[in-house]
Design a protein around this motif. Structure first.
Motif, PDB file in Angstrom:
ATOM      1  N   THR A 200       0.809  -1.219   0.000  1.00 43.31           N
ATOM      2  CA  THR A 200       0.000   0.000   0.000  1.00 43.31           C
ATOM      3  C   THR A 200       0.842   1.269   0.000  1.00 43.31           C
ATOM      4  O   THR A 200       0.340   2.350  -0.325  1.00 43.31           O
ATOM      5  CB  THR A 200      -0.938   0.023   1.220  1.00 43.31           C
ATOM      6  N   ASP A 201       2.122   1.164   0.372  1.00 40.10           N
ATOM      7  CA  ASP A 201       2.994   2.332   0.404  1.00 40.10           C
ATOM      8  C   ASP A 201       3.828   2.421  -0.872  1.00 40.10           C
ATOM      9  O   ASP A 201       3.913   1.470  -1.643  1.00 40.10           O
ATOM     10  CB  ASP A 201       3.920   2.276   1.630  1.00 40.10           C
ATOM     11  N   TYR A 202       4.454   3.564  -1.061  1.00 39.16           N
ATOM     12  CA  TYR A 202       5.286   3.814  -2.235  1.00 39.16           C
ATOM     13  C   TYR A 202       6.495   2.869  -2.264  1.00 39.16           C
ATOM     14  O   TYR A 202       7.108   2.597  -1.244  1.00 39.16           O
ATOM     15  CB  TYR A 202       5.778   5.266  -2.196  1.00 39.16           C
ATOM     16  N   GLY A 203       6.827   2.384  -3.468  1.00 35.99           N
ATOM     17  CA  GLY A 203       8.085   1.676  -3.638  1.00 35.99           C
ATOM     18  C   GLY A 203       7.990   0.197  -3.947  1.00 35.99           C
ATOM     19  O   GLY A 203       7.385  -0.555  -3.202  1.00 35.99           O
ATOM     20  N   TYR A 204       8.576  -0.214  -5.071  1.00 33.30           N
ATOM     21  CA  TYR A 204       8.843  -1.599  -5.456  1.00 33.30           C
ATOM     22  C   TYR A 204       7.624  -2.390  -5.926  1.00 33.30           C
ATOM     23  O   TYR A 204       7.754  -3.587  -6.202  1.00 33.30           O
ATOM     24  CB  TYR A 204       9.571  -2.352  -4.335  1.00 33.30           C
ATOM     25  N   GLU A 205       6.460  -1.776  -6.064  1.00 30.58           N
ATOM     26  CA  GLU A 205       5.324  -2.540  -6.567  1.00 30.58           C
ATOM     27  C   GLU A 205       5.555  -2.956  -8.019  1.00 30.58           C
ATOM     28  O   GLU A 205       5.140  -4.039  -8.440  1.00 30.58           O
ATOM     29  CB  GLU A 205       4.006  -1.775  -6.418  1.00 30.58           C
ATOM     30  N   ASP A 206       6.257  -2.116  -8.804  1.00 27.66           N
ATOM     31  CA  ASP A 206       6.544  -2.475 -10.189  1.00 27.66           C
ATOM     32  C   ASP A 206       7.579  -3.598 -10.263  1.00 27.66           C
ATOM     33  O   ASP A 206       7.448  -4.524 -11.067  1.00 27.66           O
ATOM     34  CB  ASP A 206       6.999  -1.259 -10.998  1.00 27.66           C
TER      35      ASP A 206
END
Length: 294
Positions: free
Chosen positions: A173-179
């Motif tokens: 849910t937080d910014y970073g590394y989902e891609d």
């Protein structure tokens, strides 16, 4: 329906982007729809983009922000296309044949299940830390590549049935590394990938200070992922994580943090300046991550 163009919006005016897409669709008779989902933007941006209601297939305004992963998965409820083209909202089209370039590659290689199209940096923002990082670490050269590590979510097309099978991880849910996690999931499941130079122009005006705060959030996201052993297969190849783990194995984490503490102010000063250095950014992220691991 051949193509669903899926654009998640947050605090950005997408009218010029939609105009460019609509012009190509109508000029060339492309079988495509445009779907916009706004992730609880400020009222001023909602009012700007509301004028697009009659120019797109769907325009949905969410009352609460649901985040970068969940909003992309939400497009599956609306999209009718065989292929889904995801674009970040803060981009503009760079070529009058942008959609045709994707469709011609699909026609030539119907076995390909995911195509990443790359991006360029808008010249007025080229000197910022965020965009210097993109130029040096994210944007690839060359006409084509099969290297999955190149993937970014800013501009990609994927078969709908593949995306239904392998959606984004909504626990992130937080910014970073989902891609990165999304790409690694697809790679591990042998999804057929291609990167082509079919870029959009990225208009990211993130200041150096804001980008540093985002980087810290990203390191926190990575740390949370590292707390579960089942995520190791996804994160083991992330460079900053590999270095942090190596220092930990060699029992050098405390020594590194001691040295980092001496130079921390100088590192931040450089990163907030007009001439940020990527090596300083690497040390900054590593310092943040190792502190969280301690």
């Amino acid at each position: 329906m051949e193509l669903s163009i899926c654009i998640p919006i947050f605090n950005f005016d997408v009218r010029e982007l939609i105009a460019g897409l609509k012009k190509e669709i109508e000029t060339n008779g492309i079988d495509a729809e445009i779907i916009l989902i706004d992730d609880a933007s400020d009222l001023s941006f909602n009012q700007m983009n509301a004028s697009l209601q009659d120019n797109v297939q769907h325009l949905i305004f969410l009352e609460e922000n649901i985040g970068r992963s969940k909003i992309r998965n939400l497009f599956l409820q609306y999209a009718r296309g065989k292929y889904l083209l995801f674009l970040d909202c803060d981009v503009k089209i760079d070529s009058e044949k942008f959609l045709q370039n994707y469709l011609s590659n699909i026609k030539q290689r119907p076995d390909i299940e995911l195509i990443y199209g790359n991006f360029k940096i808008a010249t007025q923002y080229a000197a910022t830390l965020r965009n210097r990082y993109s130029v040096e670490r994210e944007i690839f050269s060359g006409a084509q590549s099969t290297d999955f590590s190149l993937f970014k979510t800013v501009n990609f097309i994927i078969k709908k049935n593949i995306f239904e099978k392998f959606p984004f991880n909504e626990e992130m849910t937080d910014y970073g590394y989902e891609d990165f996690i999304f790409a690694k999931l697809l790679e591990l499941n042998k999804v057929k990938f291609l990167a082509i130079n079919n870029p959009v122009i990225h208009f990211d005006d993130t200041t150096n200070g804001v980008f540093l705060r985002k980087a810290e959030i990203g390191m926190n996201s990575l740390f949370k992922l590292s707390e579960s052993g089942q995520n190791n297969v996804f994160i083991k190849d992330i460079k900053v994580y590999k270095v942090a783990m190596k220092l930990r194995q060699l029992k050098l984490s405390s020594l590194f943090l001691f040295a980092y503490g001496i130079f921390e102010d100088s590192i931040k000063k450089n990163l907030l300046s007009e001439h940020p250095h990527m090596k300083c950014f690497d040390f900054y992220k590593l310092g943040v991550l190792i502190r969280k691991m301690k």
